[in-house]
Scaffold this active site. Structure first.
Site, short mmCIF file in Angstrom:
data_model
loop_
_atom_site.label_atom_id
_atom_site.label_comp_id
_atom_site.label_asym_id
_atom_site.label_seq_id
_atom_site.Cartn_x
_atom_site.Cartn_y
_atom_site.Cartn_z
N HIS A 1 0.85 -1.19 0.00
CA HIS A 1 0.00 0.00 0.00
C HIS A 1 0.88 1.24 0.00
CE1 HIS A 1 1.22 -0.53 4.17
NE2 HIS A 1 0.93 0.75 4.37
N ASP B 1 0.88 5.29 1.86
CA ASP B 1 0.30 5.85 3.08
C ASP B 1 -0.63 7.03 2.86
OD1 ASP B 1 1.42 3.99 4.76
OD2 ASP B 1 3.21 5.16 5.17
N HIS C 1 4.75 0.04 -0.16
CA HIS C 1 5.49 -0.81 0.78
C HIS C 1 4.55 -1.77 1.48
CE1 HIS C 1 4.05 2.71 2.99
NE2 HIS C 1 3.94 1.91 4.04
N ARG D 1 6.83 -9.33 16.43
CA ARG D 1 7.57 -8.21 15.84
C ARG D 1 6.98 -6.91 16.38
NH1 ARG D 1 6.63 -4.72 11.35
NH2 ARG D 1 8.30 -4.55 9.79
#
Length: 678
Positions: free
Chosen positions: A550, A552, A622, A632
């Site tokens: 996508h 931002d 990204h 994570r």
């Protein structure tokens, strides 16, 4: 003729799907139960509940359309009615609608689902769960259909495309299993008609184009009926401002009318796409006039050509066609009545919208609904001089433009903090306005923030309560700066840790602002401490992403090679950053791609103190690879150059910090047991 046409459409819609005999279970409760069944490994329950949720959602929609049309038909406005006569019809329609819908689906309040659930159904998220459940149940034919349905609205989901290729090789899966269960009939008929036309089957194409037109006008009636639901009055509080009766009615009617007017765009937009097919409705008449010419039915050809000219008056090539047909026939005809009526209504709506928008004090700009680009080659426009070849070129096949890169193209400024170092600049990361930094924070700070995350973050926080907003194979947890400060103030976590989150985010902001040599201040748009955890037992043969590709601040459209800077994207975001807190997990690499959402240009392996920063536009698509084991954690940061879009929680956090600093709280050593809930 027009009145008869509208009556026929209404009768067709009313005749479909009689109301069920028993009240429906609410779609949102069924959906939530299906998701819970998925995480419990009850795949049979997933199928039963999710299919029921889809059925309930569709039936409520059908019932609303059917009831609104029925009540409008039963309670009509009469010529010469008085003001009381007007409200008599309005009140009777409302009462009729309530009774009709409740008879069909039960108590209406039970079926008022949240906007998040509506968006999930619009994005076809249930089909992602279904294809995984059907695959676990070893029903590949149904899994293929669910996967295909999901992929039609999510073409950027590379992993689903790969799954579909695998399904094609499985025994028992046939080509006709790959069906779009949510296909819109008017678009399906149009696409099939174009295929037959390209093959030279003009009789078959005519039949399907005529079906497509009938389905289009039926879908238009349905779309408009659904517009009559509640609307949000952005910026309005009628009770507080005490608007008059007619002002309130005017505002609401204007918003309903705008929704109805935009049905033109909705009906021309394929699922998952952001922009409509160009010239969609007029192209039906363009194709038909030429197809009718090919089978020597010139009267029909003339009527369709004249209908096309209603949308594009005076267009040279179609005008030449009309002259040719008239000359051969020796007489004139008129355009199709349904097209003439449709455009008359469209123009009248525009006049009313201009009046209503002025009353509301908002700007209204008419969209370019009938753009004539993307049609056939000019050489194929004149029947008397062509062999019949014609090509339909939809927008997503025509456009191949690169996105406009952010205006801030400088980089390489000082990093401000000792020890911070540049690992890769934009060139090394194969892009623009990208940087990879190490040693932004220390090991001790990473550990403290991880410990803070374990104590503060909640499942679904920051994702409107959705535990798995991007993939059902991971759990997402998050917390904001203000929330951590509140926890610190309440003694749930050490105050020093809460302050550290605040300070680290400010350090990251200053580093980016300096490195990219910005002339304006970067303001926080959103700050989030977030952890992604692989769900045990759901990692076998996994090939989806932790976070799909996508951009931002714009809506990525890989097929069109475009990124549309329009809502619901966060268009005001200018720069983004991710500061990683750990690397002791499997998978989870951050990746940049080309605008095709497939070609990886750079990959970043997270570790403590590493930060990737980049401009937020379509130049930097990204995503995050699947986290297949472990957890994570990172600090996610988004920034804006526009102070009007500063993060409200950040401003509140600033006030808390100032107040605490003035009281010297930090020097009092308030390391309270984080488990103390007070």
């Amino acid at each position: 003729m027009a009145a008869n046409f509208r009556l026929v459409l209404s009768a067709l819609l009313l005749a479909v799907s009689p109301p069920p005999s028993a009240a429906l279970e609410p779609a949102d409760l069924l959906y939530e139960s299906a998701v819970q069944a998925f995480y419990a490994g009850d795949y049979g329950g997933v199928v039963r509940l999710m299919e029921a949720a889809l059925g309930s959602h569709a039936e409520v929609r059908r019932a609303k359309v059917r009831c609104r049309l029925r009540c409008q038909d039963q309670h009509r406005f009469r010529e010469g009615f008085t003001e009381l006569g007007f409200f008599d019809v309005v009140l009777r329609r409302a009462a009729c609608m309530d009774a009709c819908v409740e008879e069909a689906v039960g108590v209406q309040s039970l079926h008022r689902v949240s906007e998040d659930v509506v968006q999930d159904f619009n994005r076809r998220i249930p089909y992602n769960y279904l294809q995984l459940a059907y695959r676990k149940l070893k029903q590949p034919d149904k899994a293929a259909a669910a996967a295909h349905t999901y992929f039609q609205a999510n073409p950027e989901h590379v992993e689903m495309g790969q799954d579909l290729e695998q399904y094609k090789d499985l025994e028992g899966v046939k080509e006709d299993h790959f069906v779009d269960r949510e296909a819109r009939p008017h678009q399906r008929s149009f696409t099939a008609a174009v295929t037959l036309y390209d093959q030279g089957d003009y009789e078959g194409a005519i039949h399907l184009f005529e079906d497509a037109l009938l389905e289009y006008y039926k879908a238009d009636v349905e779309c408009r009926a659904l517009c009559q639901g509640p609307h949000r009055f952005e910026g309005y509080d009628h009770l507080r401002y005490r608007y008059s009766l007619h002002e309130v009615i005017s505002d609401h009617f204007t918003q309903v009318l705008h929704c109805e007017h935009e049905c033109v765009r909705d009906l021309a937009t394929r699922p998952g796409r952001l922009s409509p097919m160009e010239n969609y409705l007029p192209l039906h008449y363009d194709y038909l006039q030429f197809a009718y010419f090919q089978v020597e039915r010139l009267e029909e050809a003339l009527q369709c050509a004249l209908s096309y000219l209603l949308f594009h008056a005076g267009e040279e090539f179609m005008t030449e066609n009309v002259d040719y047909y008239k000359e051969v026939l020796g007489h004139d005809l008129g355009p199709r009545e349904e097209a003439a009526w449709y455009l008359r209504r469209h123009k009248q709506e525009l006049e009313l919208l201009l009046i209503g928008s002025e009353t509301m004090g908002v700007d209204f700009v008419e969209g370019n609904y009938w753009s004539s680009s993307g049609g056939r080659d000019n050489t194929n426009r004149i029947p008397s001089g062509t062999d019949g070849g014609m090509e339909y070129v939809p927008m997503w096949e025509k456009k191949n433009e690169s996105v406009v890169v952010s205006q801030h193209l400088k980089e390489g400024g000082p990093l401000l903090y000792e020890g911070v170092r540049v690992v890769h600049d934009s060139g090394a990361l194969n892009g623009t306005q990208r940087v990879l930094l190490d040693e932004v924070i220390t090991e001790e700070e990473c550990w403290a923030l991880q410990h803070l995350a374990h104590a503060v973050t909640l499942a679904g926080d920051g994702y409107r309560g959705r535990m798995s907003p991007h993939t059902p194979n991971e759990k997402f947890e998050g917390a904001t700066v203000l929330k951590t400060l509140q926890y610190g103030f309440e003694g749930r976590v050490p105050m020093r840790s809460a302050r550290l989150f605040y300070d680290v985010s400010e350090r990251s902001r200053r580093i980016l602002e300096s490195y990219f040599l910005l002339n304006s201040t970067l303001h926080f748009s959103y700050t989030h401490l977030v952890c992604r955890t692989a769900i045990t037992g759901q990692q076998d043969h996994r090939n989806d992403l932790s976070h799909p590709i996508h951009a931002d601040n714009c809506l990525l459209d890989p097929e069109a090679n475009q990124c549309w800077k329009e809502p619901p994207a966060y268009t005001y975001r200018d720069y983004s950053a991710l500061l990683y807190l750990n690397g002791d997990f499997e998978g989870g690499e951050f990746i940049f791609t080309e605008m095709d959402a497939k070609t990886v240009t750079a990959s970043v392996k997270p570790k403590c103190g590493r930060m990737v920063g980049f401009s937020s536009g379509g130049e930097n698509p990204h995503g995050v690879k699947a986290v297949t084991s472990g957890q994570r954690c990172a600090v996610a940061l988004w920034f804006t150059l526009d102070p009007l879009f500063r993060e409200l929680e950040r401003l509140q956090a600033d006030e808390v910090i100032q107040a605490l600093d003035s009281e010297s709280v930090w020097h009092q050593g308030l390391d309270i047991n984080p488990k103390d809930e007070l």
